[in-house]
Design a protein around this motif. Structure first.
Motif, short mmCIF file in Angstrom:
data_model
loop_
_atom_site.label_atom_id
_atom_site.label_comp_id
_atom_site.label_asym_id
_atom_site.label_seq_id
_atom_site.Cartn_x
_atom_site.Cartn_y
_atom_site.Cartn_z
N LEU A 104 -5.18 9.68 -1.20
CA LEU A 104 -5.26 8.41 -2.38
C LEU A 104 -4.54 7.48 -1.99
O LEU A 104 -3.29 7.53 -1.22
N ALA A 105 -4.53 6.57 -2.70
CA ALA A 105 -3.92 4.96 -2.58
C ALA A 105 -3.73 4.41 -3.84
O ALA A 105 -4.28 4.36 -4.71
N ARG A 106 -2.46 3.69 -3.64
CA ARG A 106 -2.28 2.96 -4.98
C ARG A 106 -1.72 1.43 -4.31
O ARG A 106 -0.86 1.49 -3.47
N ARG A 107 -2.13 0.40 -4.85
CA ARG A 107 -1.72 -1.12 -4.40
C ARG A 107 -0.47 -1.19 -5.59
O ARG A 107 -0.54 -0.86 -6.70
N VAL A 108 0.48 -1.77 -4.80
CA VAL A 108 1.92 -1.96 -5.82
C VAL A 108 2.07 -3.51 -5.53
O VAL A 108 1.80 -4.15 -4.79
N LEU A 168 1.02 -1.03 -0.01
CA LEU A 168 -0.17 -0.07 -0.02
C LEU A 168 0.83 1.30 -0.07
O LEU A 168 1.78 1.36 0.88
N LEU A 169 0.83 1.99 -0.86
CA LEU A 169 1.38 3.45 -1.07
C LEU A 169 0.34 4.44 -1.14
O LEU A 169 -0.62 4.32 -1.87
N ARG A 170 0.48 5.49 -0.24
CA ARG A 170 -0.64 6.74 -0.23
C ARG A 170 0.02 7.89 0.08
O ARG A 170 1.22 7.95 0.04
N VAL A 171 -0.76 9.00 -0.48
CA VAL A 171 -0.34 10.26 -0.61
C VAL A 171 -1.72 11.25 -0.48
O VAL A 171 -2.72 10.58 -0.47
N ASP A 172 -1.45 12.29 0.14
CA ASP A 172 -2.68 13.22 0.39
C ASP A 172 -2.19 14.54 -0.30
O ASP A 172 -1.04 14.74 -0.55
N CYS A 173 -3.11 15.21 -0.69
CA CYS A 173 -2.92 16.33 -1.52
C CYS A 173 -3.98 17.55 -1.38
O CYS A 173 -5.24 17.12 -1.01
N TYR A 174 -3.93 18.64 -1.89
CA TYR A 174 -4.97 19.67 -1.92
C TYR A 174 -5.96 19.28 -3.03
O TYR A 174 -5.68 18.76 -4.28
N ALA A 175 -7.21 19.29 -2.52
CA ALA A 175 -8.29 18.88 -3.53
C ALA A 175 -9.27 19.84 -3.90
O ALA A 175 -10.31 19.68 -4.32
N GLY A 176 -8.68 21.11 -3.60
CA GLY A 176 -9.84 22.15 -4.10
C GLY A 176 -9.50 22.76 -5.60
O GLY A 176 -9.06 21.79 -6.06
N ALA A 177 -10.21 23.72 -5.71
CA ALA A 177 -10.09 24.64 -6.86
C ALA A 177 -10.46 23.54 -8.15
O ALA A 177 -11.76 23.09 -8.09
N SER A 206 -3.80 9.96 -12.39
CA SER A 206 -3.25 9.53 -13.61
C SER A 206 -1.87 8.72 -13.45
O SER A 206 -1.31 8.01 -14.40
N ASN A 207 -1.43 8.89 -12.31
CA ASN A 207 -0.52 8.00 -11.99
C ASN A 207 -0.70 6.66 -11.10
O ASN A 207 -0.01 6.24 -10.30
N GLY A 208 -1.77 6.34 -11.10
CA GLY A 208 -2.34 4.87 -10.73
C GLY A 208 -3.00 4.97 -9.36
O GLY A 208 -3.15 4.04 -8.86
N PHE A 209 -2.99 6.16 -8.73
CA PHE A 209 -3.86 6.22 -7.26
C PHE A 209 -5.11 6.41 -7.42
O PHE A 209 -5.72 7.10 -8.39
N THR A 210 -5.97 5.91 -6.27
CA THR A 210 -7.70 6.18 -6.53
C THR A 210 -7.80 6.83 -4.96
O THR A 210 -7.20 6.96 -4.15
N ARG A 211 -9.03 7.62 -5.13
CA ARG A 211 -9.37 8.22 -4.09
C ARG A 211 -9.92 7.51 -2.81
O ARG A 211 -10.42 6.53 -3.25
N THR A 212 -9.51 7.79 -1.67
CA THR A 212 -10.02 7.19 -0.44
C THR A 212 -10.77 7.88 0.36
O THR A 212 -11.96 8.01 0.24
N ASP A 213 -10.12 8.75 1.42
CA ASP A 213 -10.75 9.77 2.21
C ASP A 213 -10.44 11.09 1.88
O ASP A 213 -9.24 11.76 1.92
N ALA A 214 -11.64 11.89 1.75
CA ALA A 214 -11.41 13.33 1.73
C ALA A 214 -11.40 13.84 3.12
O ALA A 214 -12.07 13.16 4.22
N TYR A 215 -10.96 15.24 3.36
CA TYR A 215 -10.90 15.72 4.57
C TYR A 215 -10.66 17.05 4.38
O TYR A 215 -10.49 17.57 3.40
#
Length: 172
Positions: A168-172, A129-138, A148-157
């Motif tokens: 976002l998470a990506r299975r590797v 499991l590889l995860r990342v979070d980022c700005y989701a606005g605008a 586009s780099n293989g991640f899927t949305r999981t939790d919004a906050y």
């Protein structure tokens, strides 16, 4: 353009902060100040401390384009404390912090190369499991970039000051 990836260290902190400042300058030029504001991140003590802390907790990677530091990310074993209110994944993970590129290299694939490298390093560590979070606005471009780099949305906050974030998470 030849992209190579190497481990970073304390001597790379000024280059990393320069990349973050480049992102702020680019965002401001786009009129997109909601993500990181208008002040260079290198002038914010909390940001500098965060970059160094994650570097101490994990492994920082630098993507070089023809030998010039062009992008960075740090890989650790957990998200930041600001996400402690979200459910834990219930399995080992690797977490991406501070992915940024010098905007002079925008469109050359240095960020995607680092994300692929992070996925490979995660797999090599026996973690799936590889995860990342980022700005989701605008306009949502950053979330779509990760998708586009293989991640899927999981939790919004929502972080402080109503800052919309997305894990976002990506299975590797």
């Amino acid at each position: 353009m030849r992209i190579t990836i190497r481990e970073g260290g304390p001597d790379d902190v000024p280059a990393i902060l320069g990349m973050l400042d480049s992102c702020v300058e680019w965002l401001v030029g786009q009129g997109r100040t909601e993500q990181w504001g208008t002040t260079p991140l290198s002038e914010r003590e909390k940001t500098v401390e965060s970059v160094v802390r994650y570097m101490d907790e994990g492994v920082t990677y630098i993507a070089e384009a023809d030998g010039v530091p062009a992008a960075t990310l740090t890989l650790t074993g957990a998200p930041g404390a600001y996400l402690a209110h979200l459910p834990a994944p219930g399995e080992p993970e690797r977490y991406i912090h501070w992915l940024a590129s010098d905007r002079r290299f925008k469109g050359h694939g240095v960020g995607s190369a680092l994300l692929a490298h992070a996925a490979e390093e995660t797999r090599r560590a026996g973690v799936s499991l590889l995860r990342v979070d980022c700005y989701a606005g605008a306009d949502g471009k950053l979330v779509r970039y990760y998708e586009s780099n293989g991640f899927t949305r999981t939790d919004a906050y929502t972080a402080s000051d109503d800052w919309p974030g997305q894990v976002l998470a990506r299975r590797v």
